[in-house]
Design an enzyme around this catalytic site. Structure first.
Site, PDB file in Angstrom:
ATOM      1  N   ASP A  73      -3.933   7.610   8.430  1.00 47.28           N
ATOM      2  CA  ASP A  73      -4.772   6.642   9.133  1.00 47.28           C
ATOM      3  C   ASP A  73      -3.889   5.884  10.110  1.00 47.28           C
ATOM      4  OD1 ASP A  73      -3.395   4.753   7.588  1.00 47.28           O
ATOM      5  OD2 ASP A  73      -5.039   4.474   6.176  1.00 47.28           O
ATOM      6  N   HIS A  93      -0.788   4.482   7.635  1.00 50.44           N
ATOM      7  CA  HIS A  93      -0.154   5.163   6.516  1.00 50.44           C
ATOM      8  C   HIS A  93       0.119   6.641   6.796  1.00 50.44           C
ATOM      9  CE1 HIS A  93      -2.497   1.766   4.812  1.00 50.44           C
ATOM     10  NE2 HIS A  93      -1.386   1.579   4.120  1.00 50.44           N
ATOM     11  N   SER A 130       0.791  -1.229   0.000  1.00 53.80           N
ATOM     12  CA  SER A 130       0.000   0.000   0.000  1.00 53.80           C
ATOM     13  C   SER A 130       0.821   1.276   0.000  1.00 53.80           C
ATOM     14  CB  SER A 130      -0.945   0.007   1.208  1.00 53.80           C
ATOM     15  OG  SER A 130      -0.215  -0.115   2.413  1.00 53.80           O
TER      16      SER A 130
END
Length: 322
Positions: free
Chosen positions: A297, A300, A40
């Protein structure tokens, strides 16, 4: 994935007329395209059509151009975008293709447990892409595009943060598999690799202990990173025509998360969206200004954090590609 295939075909139309960009001030580096693989940290939306592990919904993308939730796990731009900017690639159409997936592990087992695109499948997409590229641009030009591209790789964050830390699989298993993936990309014609370390896993909001970075998680991450760096050096010694460069994102992120105020941040303990939990679709549990937070978040970083990290990494590594 139908959308991925359409995206690749769309990019192919541009690849027929790709030209080389030069990074003037930092080094005489010519890059034809950027390809990203892994998790990600580099995912630009590969997961959008999967039933889980995606983020193509607000408030993700709140600070991205057009305020669009593209599938990037961030409030704005991620390292893939920022590295392209640094290389002078201003038109997103020409940045290459992103195969990275939100939690992609280095083996299919991770895909089955996390609902993401495994690295093996990402490699298959790349093979399909090369075949189509040769059909559009011709074999010689296609090979030149691949050889002069920059391949970004980020893996280990989920495998170490979830599998290794939880004890379900061992570091000795996952690390050699990652090296094999690099060798396979080399066999497909890639010659320039920017291989990202893991992030500072113990500094993420979900991994902190009493407001401080977890030393246990960070030691595990650094153990992996040291092996990864050594593995890259070994591959480099075997392939003199390639450039394999280790991108240490752990150290600058650890510095920022441990000393947020020195970098202009007010909060490193919570994610701007969701705090220590998930950033849910259309949630109102989101801070008004993401630039004051180290993390977007619970896992991240924010775009501001990424900008500092990417700048640090490129200042130390770009000359290695010349």
């Amino acid at each position: 994935m139908a959308s991925a295939s359409l995206f690749i075909l769309f990019i192919l139309q541009a690849c027929a007329c790709l030209f080389f960009y030069t990074v003037g001030a930092q080094a005489n580096i010519k890059v034809s395209a950027i390809f990203s693989f892994g998790d990600s940290i580099l995912d630009t939306g590969m997961n959008n059509n999967l039933p889980s592990g995606r983020c193509n919904y607000p408030p993700y993308g709140r600070d991205f151009p057009g305020k669009v939730a593209t599938g990037r796990f961030c409030n704005g731009k991620i390292p893939t975008d920022l590295i392209a900017e640094a290389l002078g690639i201003k038109d997103n159409l020409l940045t290459g293709v992103g195969f990275a997936s939100s939690g992609s592990g280095i083996d299919p087992l991770t895909s089955s447990t996390l609902g993401v695109v495994a690295m093996s499948q990402q490699l298959q997409y790349f093979k399909d892409y090369i075949g189509k590229l040769k059909g559009v641009a011709g074999e010689e030009k296609a090979e030149a595009i691949i050889a002069n591209s920059l391949v970004l790789m980020s893996a280990g964050n989920n495998d170490i943060g979830v599998s290794y830390t939880a004890g379900s699989r061992k570091l000795q298993y996952t690390f050699p598999a990652y090296v094999i993936q690099q060798s396979q990309l080399y066999a497909l014609g890639a010659r320039r690799f920017g291989v990202l370390s893991t992030v500072a896993l113990g500094c993420e909001p979900s991994g902190r202990v009493a407001g401080s970075c977890s030393m246990t998680a960070n030691v595990g991450a650094q153990t992996y990173n040291n092996l990864l760096k050594a593995g890259i050096a070994t591959l480099q010694s075997k392939h003199s025509d390639a450039k394999l460069v280790f991108f240490d994102i752990f150290t600058p992120l650890d510095n920022i998360a441990s000393n947020p105020h020195q970098f202009g941040f007010q909060n490193a303990n919570l994610g701007c969206c969701g705090g220590v939990g998930s950033c849910l679709p259309f949630t109102t549990l989101v801070c008004p200004d993401a630039s004051t937070y180290v993390f977007w978040d619970s896992l991240h970083p924010t775009e501001k954090t990424y900008r500092i990290v990417v700048s640090d990494v490129l200042n130390k590594t770009l000359s290695s590609f010349s």
